[in-house]
Motif scaffolding. Structure first.
Motif, PDB file in Angstrom:
ATOM      1  N   GLY A  73       0.822  -1.199   0.000  1.00 26.92           N
ATOM      2  CA  GLY A  73       0.000   0.000   0.000  1.00 26.92           C
ATOM      3  C   GLY A  73       0.857   1.251   0.000  1.00 26.92           C
ATOM      4  N   THR A  74       0.207   2.401  -0.136  1.00 31.15           N
ATOM      5  CA  THR A  74       0.892   3.691  -0.245  1.00 31.15           C
ATOM      6  C   THR A  74       1.885   3.661  -1.413  1.00 31.15           C
ATOM      7  N   VAL A  75       1.476   3.029  -2.497  1.00 36.12           N
ATOM      8  CA  VAL A  75       2.286   2.967  -3.711  1.00 36.12           C
ATOM      9  C   VAL A  75       2.057   4.265  -4.486  1.00 36.12           C
ATOM     10  N   ILE A  76       3.099   5.078  -4.657  1.00 33.14           N
ATOM     11  CA  ILE A  76       2.910   6.389  -5.271  1.00 33.14           C
ATOM     12  C   ILE A  76       3.876   6.670  -6.420  1.00 33.14           C
ATOM     13  N   SER A  77       4.677   5.671  -6.815  1.00 34.25           N
ATOM     14  CA  SER A  77       5.624   5.883  -7.902  1.00 34.25           C
ATOM     15  C   SER A  77       5.899   4.586  -8.631  1.00 34.25           C
ATOM     16  N   ALA A  78       6.442   4.702  -9.828  1.00 37.22           N
ATOM     17  CA  ALA A  78       6.826   3.514 -10.588  1.00 37.22           C
ATOM     18  C   ALA A  78       7.906   2.726  -9.853  1.00 37.22           C
ATOM     19  N   THR A  79       8.768   3.422  -9.127  1.00 40.68           N
ATOM     20  CA  THR A  79       9.793   2.745  -8.330  1.00 40.68           C
ATOM     21  C   THR A  79       9.156   1.923  -7.218  1.00 40.68           C
ATOM     22  N   ASN A  80       8.151   2.500  -6.561  1.00 40.66           N
ATOM     23  CA  ASN A  80       7.408   1.741  -5.540  1.00 40.66           C
ATOM     24  C   ASN A  80       6.814   0.478  -6.136  1.00 40.66           C
ATOM     25  N   VAL A  81       6.248   0.589  -7.330  1.00 44.46           N
ATOM     26  CA  VAL A  81       5.641  -0.574  -8.001  1.00 44.46           C
ATOM     27  C   VAL A  81       6.687  -1.658  -8.214  1.00 44.46           C
ATOM     28  N   ALA A  82       7.808  -1.284  -8.809  1.00 46.12           N
ATOM     29  CA  ALA A  82       8.855  -2.258  -9.116  1.00 46.12           C
ATOM     30  C   ALA A  82       9.424  -2.897  -7.861  1.00 46.12           C
ATOM     31  N   ARG A  90       1.638  -9.216  -4.072  1.00 44.41           N
ATOM     32  CA  ARG A  90       0.718  -9.844  -5.011  1.00 44.41           C
ATOM     33  C   ARG A  90      -0.434  -8.931  -5.404  1.00 44.41           C
ATOM     34  N   PHE A  91      -0.463  -7.747  -4.822  1.00 37.85           N
ATOM     35  CA  PHE A  91      -1.365  -6.697  -5.286  1.00 37.85           C
ATOM     36  C   PHE A  91      -0.809  -5.355  -4.835  1.00 37.85           C
ATOM     37  N   LEU A  92      -1.302  -4.278  -5.446  1.00 41.43           N
ATOM     38  CA  LEU A  92      -0.806  -2.939  -5.180  1.00 41.43           C
ATOM     39  C   LEU A  92      -1.988  -2.018  -4.878  1.00 41.43           C
ATOM     40  N   VAL A  93      -1.787  -1.109  -3.938  1.00 41.62           N
ATOM     41  CA  VAL A  93      -2.825  -0.142  -3.580  1.00 41.62           C
ATOM     42  C   VAL A  93      -2.193   1.240  -3.501  1.00 41.62           C
ATOM     43  N   SER A  94      -2.822   2.212  -4.151  1.00 45.27           N
ATOM     44  CA  SER A  94      -2.305   3.578  -4.106  1.00 45.27           C
ATOM     45  C   SER A  94      -3.350   4.508  -3.486  1.00 45.27           C
ATOM     46  N   PRO A  95      -2.921   5.586  -2.835  1.00 45.64           N
ATOM     47  CA  PRO A  95      -3.872   6.543  -2.271  1.00 45.64           C
ATOM     48  C   PRO A  95      -4.509   7.423  -3.336  1.00 45.64           C
ATOM     49  N   GLY A  96      -3.851   7.526  -4.478  1.00 47.34           N
ATOM     50  CA  GLY A  96      -4.327   8.306  -5.612  1.00 47.34           C
ATOM     51  C   GLY A  96      -3.635   7.790  -6.862  1.00 47.34           C
ATOM     52  N   TRP A  97      -3.821   8.467  -7.995  1.00 51.75           N
ATOM     53  CA  TRP A  97      -3.171   7.952  -9.202  1.00 51.75           C
ATOM     54  C   TRP A  97      -2.873   9.077 -10.189  1.00 51.75           C
ATOM     55  N   THR A  98      -1.888   8.808 -11.020  1.00 51.76           N
ATOM     56  CA  THR A  98      -1.578   9.623 -12.189  1.00 51.76           C
ATOM     57  C   THR A  98      -1.461   8.665 -13.363  1.00 51.76           C
ATOM     58  N   ASP A  99      -1.393   9.185 -14.567  1.00 53.49           N
ATOM     59  CA  ASP A  99      -1.227   8.301 -15.728  1.00 53.49           C
ATOM     60  C   ASP A  99       0.083   7.526 -15.656  1.00 53.49           C
ATOM     61  N   THR A 100       1.140   8.161 -15.152  1.00 57.30           N
ATOM     62  CA  THR A 100       2.436   7.486 -15.038  1.00 57.30           C
ATOM     63  C   THR A 100       2.354   6.329 -14.053  1.00 57.30           C
ATOM     64  N   LEU A 101       1.769   6.587 -12.898  1.00 59.15           N
ATOM     65  CA  LEU A 101       1.630   5.535 -11.887  1.00 59.15           C
ATOM     66  C   LEU A 101       0.708   4.432 -12.385  1.00 59.15           C
ATOM     67  N   LEU A 102      -0.384   4.805 -13.028  1.00 63.42           N
ATOM     68  CA  LEU A 102      -1.329   3.805 -13.528  1.00 63.42           C
ATOM     69  C   LEU A 102      -0.662   2.903 -14.560  1.00 63.42           C
ATOM     70  N   ALA A 103       0.143   3.488 -15.434  1.00 61.76           N
ATOM     71  CA  ALA A 103       0.844   2.686 -16.444  1.00 61.76           C
ATOM     72  C   ALA A 103       1.776   1.676 -15.786  1.00 61.76           C
ATOM     73  N   ALA A 104       2.466   2.108 -14.735  1.00 60.93           N
ATOM     74  CA  ALA A 104       3.384   1.202 -14.036  1.00 60.93           C
ATOM     75  C   ALA A 104       2.616   0.083 -13.346  1.00 60.93           C
ATOM     76  N   MET A 105       1.485   0.406 -12.747  1.00 63.51           N
ATOM     77  CA  MET A 105       0.696  -0.622 -12.079  1.00 63.51           C
ATOM     78  C   MET A 105       0.115  -1.603 -13.088  1.00 63.51           C
TER      79      MET A 105
END
Length: 212
Positions: A73-82, A90-105
């Protein structure tokens, strides 16, 4: 309830009525805490990336608690995703989103719940092919009344509301057609974690798991 072993193909929203939102300060607590939650019937565990111990905690739970479905949780960047997926999330949760973050997820290969708090954000995600989301901060952003209102014009959106929800208020969220589960930390009281009272946490988890 979906079996944890089927999580790769299942929705995070359908694993359990409650997803514990966990802040791990000491990585040594991660495995016994996760085992207590799983034993209580809450297999989906969101470990927030709010502490230096978070990624190691995800790694430990993924390796040592096979019945847990551990996420980040609190995933807020592509680095966090990776970093999270590399640790075994096995899953990811973000407090909000941007197109960049969404693409990474989307590229991560694991289920994800991008955070929303407005109708426009929900519509924007539906436009992008995403229909499952986190509603955050749930109580501050309008609570059950807001989510119920979204159900009319946007029935294709499903939510995991998180933020300010407790045992008393969770059932009113879970009664909504567009809510799959809720996120919360009430089954993880700070004094129980500090005392390593895993039995108490298991009992509180069992109480939460029985909400639906």
């Amino acid at each position: 309830m979906t079996s944890p072993s089927a999580a790769a193909s299942a929705s995070v929203l359908d694993l359990a009525p409650v997803v514990p939102v966990v802040v791990v300060e000491d990585v040594a607590d991660a495995v016994p805490l996760a085992r207590a939650l799983v034993a209580g019937g809450l297999p989906a565990i969101e470990v927030t990336l709010r502490t230096p111990a978070a990624l190691d905690a995800i790694r430990a739970i993924a390796a040592q608690v096979p019945d847990a479905v551990v996420g980040a949780g609190t995933v807020i960047s592509a680095t966090n995703v990776a970093d999270s997926v590399d640790a075994g999330a096995r899953f990811l949760v973000s407090p909000g989103w941007t197109d960049t973050l969404l693409a990474a997820m989307k590229a991560s290969g694991v289920p994800f719940l991008p955070g929303v708090s407005t109708t426009s954000e929900v519509v924007a995600l539906i436009e992008r092919g995403v229909h499952e989301m986190k509603f955050f901060p749930a109580e501050a952003a309008g609570g059950t009344a807001y989510l119920k209102s979204l159900g009319g014009p946007l029935p294709q959106a499903r939510f995991c509301p998180t933020g300010g929800i407790g045992l008393a208020s969770a059932p009113s969220y879970l009664a909504l057609k567009n809510v799959g589960c809720v996120g919360g930390s009430w089954m993880l009281p700070a004094d129980a974690v500090a005392a390593k009272d895993w039995g108490r946490i298991e009992a509180l988890a069992r109480e939460a798991a029985a909400l639906r």
